[in-house]
Design a protein around this motif. Structure first.
Motif, PDB file in Angstrom:
ATOM      1  N   THR A  47       0.766  -1.067   0.163  1.00  0.00           N
ATOM      2  CA  THR A  47      -0.024   0.113   0.021  1.00  0.00           C
ATOM      3  C   THR A  47       1.003   1.308   0.211  1.00  0.00           C
ATOM      4  O   THR A  47       1.685   1.420   0.834  1.00  0.00           O
ATOM      5  N   GLY A  48       0.630   2.119  -1.037  1.00  0.00           N
ATOM      6  CA  GLY A  48       1.651   3.352  -1.114  1.00  0.00           C
ATOM      7  C   GLY A  48       1.049   4.438  -0.442  1.00  0.00           C
ATOM      8  O   GLY A  48      -0.338   4.675  -0.765  1.00  0.00           O
ATOM      9  N   GLN A  49       1.782   5.484   0.000  1.00  0.00           N
ATOM     10  CA  GLN A  49       1.379   6.600   0.311  1.00  0.00           C
ATOM     11  C   GLN A  49       2.559   7.635  -0.006  1.00  0.00           C
ATOM     12  O   GLN A  49       3.678   7.352   0.043  1.00  0.00           O
ATOM     13  N   ILE A  50       1.936   8.842  -0.210  1.00  0.00           N
ATOM     14  CA  ILE A  50       3.035   9.870  -0.348  1.00  0.00           C
ATOM     15  C   ILE A  50       2.755  11.241   0.479  1.00  0.00           C
ATOM     16  O   ILE A  50       1.704  11.858   0.321  1.00  0.00           O
ATOM     17  N   ASP A  51       3.703  11.457   1.054  1.00  0.00           N
ATOM     18  CA  ASP A  51       3.602  12.716   1.805  1.00  0.00           C
ATOM     19  C   ASP A  51       4.386  14.005   1.009  1.00  0.00           C
ATOM     20  O   ASP A  51       5.614  13.975   0.778  1.00  0.00           O
TER      21      ASP A  51
END
Ligand code: BMA
Length: 840
Positions: free
Chosen positions: A224-228
């Motif tokens: 699962t990917g997230q980008i801050d």
């Protein structure tokens, strides 16, 4: 990467978007040698350099030819003035922000607009923004950039400030933030350029813009990917509704969209994008390189203030430097997988940097990818390369190890700190979005040099740069690019109290072999990670004939010597050859012998290191490319032609390797599997006589887990020869992977003149299939494309053939058997004067 900057006029990127008319002239025309017949100023190109402008106008001769380098030294020793004349409309002058943006000024520049001095700069690696609201006029404008000579200034500073030792020809490059290799190197010419070397543009618009964007990419165990994303507008948001719109896509398909409002007067925003289930980016050979586009648009109401794009990849990367039974490891872990690095060291591809465009980067890096490489180290005596370099690495799965630009010298720390901080910050910000970027490294050989090269005595207590490597640079990486590995130097032990070039701790440069012994000596130790080791050879004959007019052409003719920059280079080439062959007198044989020995060095070194996979977790060959025609450690010459060493490196870097290595008093079979799948195979190991007769055989059924190796002891029958001079061991897998072992150096082997049959079959597309059958043992047989005259690319892999064995090459040209046989070379031809020949 700019999507659209509606308010940007590029004065010079590749063409004159703002219709700027550029010219260049010496500041003092009387400083130009009399024989230069020019009417100053001359038309100039920006980006470019004085050298490329003078070349285009025929005012200097090609510095790559013969010893012309010496004739053009004056260019770097005098001051130059670039002038641009351009028109600006009245309307654009009403903008809140009008900035001149210089992405690369080389180097000691005074920038004036309409007679107003905007700045003096002294760092080619920085981006500058100048506020030109006051200085710009409606209608015609005159931009003037005076470049002072870096050579003269560096000498003056050494004179005024004191002596900081430099290991490259003792040149004072450490005083100026300009590519160190501009002062010449042991593989490169001294071409000290001046000019506007990267884009120059005029930006007009609202004070708020996308001044700084940081996208920290995360991916968890469930993919699962997230980008801050943090955005800094560089100025308070204007009145009205200011929005930053972020949209993430993969191959044009929408993944996520997020809008964020920045209240008037505020300048930063932080947003997290949930990307859901993502595809991971992998280094070449281990998986795909899915690249996600993050588009960022800054709006005020309906008006687009700024827009840009970043290309991202989801992956984790760690550097494992933990203490263990041996010392300290040095291994990259990508997506949780320990990786054996199969790397190459990269130098600037041309001393005239602006000649390296996107297509040249792409061609070179494609060539590296074809070698089976998974990491490219950008060496610290060069530059932070252009965006296109890193974009190609992202796409090809080539991890990048980026040095900060400090190489082979002690640096005046206090004097340079004010330049080093913005330089490093600019480049960390520019490059940190790239998934290929694997590591930042503080310096090349400075930590080592300070310990071993007598610097403390020469420095007399002066600071030498250590604070940069231990404090300034790692601090900036932590602040601006957290999570990206950093190491203080190459080599370095990763720990205090151990020698920086220790084999047991961290990274190692093995230069003892080239400088003092021969390539069999790579086996004397097993470093944890070898970030430099190399052996020289001359460039291909095509390149030599294009750039040298020596007559006669010999190993020591003037052109050959001028294009050999290493200290006692030819002496070391010959010393390293003698254990195996006599040094040939004839140039053609000398050239082949040296190229063969370079290929052997690669094979010996890489196979040795890989056979110790686990203890050793990476090799970075010095060096991949060349910047001009030269005898050097490169496997690819400056014309992009592959040396025999290129093919040896491709074989040695094969994901699945079969190799025979000395172990104790015997020889062992070692199979190395750096591919992601299990390797199940049968390897037949045979001791044979050179006449082909079988003496002993061992069948080894192997199952090698991914990312591991297996050692199989050989029976004495197979491993111990009865007549070492006329026997060998051949290991062959069911998939055609081959490893050979000879019981002595070539000079002690009973190698006869090669007896070969050559059959040429014309095939479609004007190509030829060449089938070569051996009638006796032929060691390291190669078809050398550069002996085939016209450019006829050929697979130049070297094969060792037993009697009756056949090898097939495809040549991109129509050739005759006679032409092919004239291009056939082998080790046999170098032993006791034997010559490769076709039996009649
Ligand atoms: C290494 C590099 C370069 C040099 C090479 C060959 O130390 O860092 O400085 O070109 O050796 O001598």
């Amino acid at each position: 990467m700019t999507l659209s900057r509606p308010n940007t006029s590029v004065i010079s990127r590749s063409g004159p978007d703002l219709d700027a008319r550029w010219s260049v002239a010496p500041v003092d025309p009387s400083s130009v040698p009399d024989e230069v017949d020019a009417e100053w100023p001359i038309e100039a190109q920006v980006p470019g350099s004085v050298h490329t402008d003078l070349l285009r106008h025929g005012l200097i001769s090609d510095p790559f030819m013969d010893s012309n380098e010496l004739d053009v030294q004056w260019v770097g020793e005098i001051d130059w003035c670039y002038v641009a004349e351009f028109d600006v409309s009245f309307a654009s002058l009403s903008c809140e922000r009008i900035e001149l943006v210089a992405e690369g000024l080389d180097t000691l520049a005074t920038v004036s607009l309409n007679g107003v001095v905007l700045a003096t700069t002294e760092n080619m690696h920085r981006t500058y923004r100048f506020d030109v609201r006051e200085a710009l006029h409606p209608g015609s404008n005159r931009l003037e950039i005076v470049f002072r000579s870096s050579i003269v200034e560096a000498c003056r500073r050494r004179e005024d400030l004191g002596y900081w030792p430099s290991a490259s020809f003792d040149e004072p490059y450490a005083h100026i933030r300009k590519m160190a290799a501009s002062w010449g190197w042991d593989w490169g010419p001294k071409l000290n350029t001046s000019g506007v070397w990267r884009a120059l543009s005029l930006e007009t618009g609202c004070a708020a813009r996308l001044a700084d964007i940081r996208a920290d990419v995360r991916v968890d165990e469930r993919d699962t990917g997230q980008i801050d994303v943090s955005v800094d507008l560089g100025a308070p948001a204007p009145d009205g509704e200011t929005t930053v719109a972020l949209s993430l896509t993969l191959c044009g398909s929408d993944i996520a969209t997020v809008d964020c409002v920045i209240a008037p007067g505020h300048r930063t925003a932080t947003v997290t994008i949930d990307a859901g289930s993502v595809e991971r980016w992998w280094p070449a050979g281990l998986g795909a390189q899915p690249l996600y586009d993050l588009a960022i648009v800054l709006r005020n109401g309906e008006e687009v203030l700024d827009a840009t794009k970043q290309v991202l990849g989801f992956r984790t990367i760690e550097l494992d430097e933990s203490a263990d039974d041996i010392g300290h490891a040095f291994q990259f872990v990508v997506n949780g997988q320990q990786i054996f690095v199969r790397g190459v060291n990269w130098i600037p591809d041309d001393p005239l940097l602006t000649r390296v465009d996107a297509s040249r980067y792409r061609a070179r890096l494609n060539d590296a990818a074809e070698l089976g490489v998974n990491l490219v180290r950008v060496w610290g005596g060069g530059i932070y390369e252009s965006d296109e370099f890193y974009a190609a690495c992202d796409e090809l799965g080539l991890m990048v190890w980026q040095d900060f630009l400090f190489a082979c010298a002690a640096y005046p720390e206090d004097e340079l700190l004010d330049e080093v901080v913005p330089e490093a910050s600019d480049n960390i910000r520019r490059l940190r979005s790239h998934p290929s970027l694997a590591m930042w490294n503080g310096n090349n050989e400075n930590t080592w040099g300070h310990v071993d090269w007598g610097w403390p005595e020469q420095l007399d207590g002066k600071a030498w740069g250590e604070r940069f490597y231990l404090d300034t640079l790692p601090g900036l990486v932590r602040a601006l690019d957290p999570g990206r590995p950093y190491t203080q130097g190459s080599p370095s032990s990763g720990t205090t109290g151990s020698h920086p070039n220790s084999a047991d701790h961290g990274t190692n440069h093995d230069w003892v072999v080239w400088n003092e012994t021969d390539h069999s000596d790579y086996r004397r130790m097993v470093p944890r990670f070898v970030s430099e080791f190399g052996w020289q050879a001359p460039p291909t004959r095509q390149t030599i004939s294009e750039y040298l007019t020596d007559d006669p052409l010999t190993a020591t003719s003037p052109g050959m010597m001028h294009h050999q920059k290493a200290l006692d280079g030819n002496g070391k080439l010959e010393r390293g050859l003698r254990p195996f062959f006599d040094v040939p007198e004839n140039f053609d044989a000398w050239h082949w012998a040296m190229q063969l020995n370079q290929a052997r060095a690669i094979r010996t070194g890489v196979e040795h290191y890989r056979s110790h996979r686990g203890r050793c977790m990476g090799t970075i060959w010095w060096q991949f490319n060349d910047c001009w025609p030269v005898t050097s450690w490169a496997v690819l010459d400056s014309g992009g032609h592959r040396k025999p060493a290129w093919f040896a490196l491709r074989d040695a870097y094969a994901p699945r390797l079969v190799t025979l290595q000395p172990r104790g008093s015997s020889v062992a079979l070692i199979v190395v599997n750096d591919s992601p799948g299990v390797w199940t195979d049968t390897v037949e190991v045979r001791r044979v006589r050179f006449d082909g007769s079988l003496l002993a055989q061992q069948t080894c059924d192997i199952v090698v887990a991914p990312h591991s190796s297996l050692t199989v002891e050989l029976t004495n029958d197979v491993a111990i020869p009865t007549a070492p001079e006329r026997e060998m061991i051949r290991a062959g897998s069911g998939h055609g992977d081959v490893g050979d072992w000879f019981f002595g150096p070539d000079r002690d082997l009973a190698l006869d003149a090669a007896a070969l049959d050559v059959v040429v079959v014309p095939i479609d597309g004007g190509r030829s299939r060449v089938e070569i059958t051996a009638h006796n043992l032929v060691r390291d047989l190669a078809v050398l494309a550069d002996r085939l005259g016209a450019a006829a690319p050929v697979d130049g892999r070297m094969s060792t053939l037993l009697p009756g064995e056949l090898v097939t090459f495809v040549i991109d040209a129509v050739v005759t058997p006679e032409e092919v046989s004239a291009a056939l070379y082998s080790a046999n031809g170098l032993v006791r004067g034997a010559q490769a020949s076709i039996p009649t």
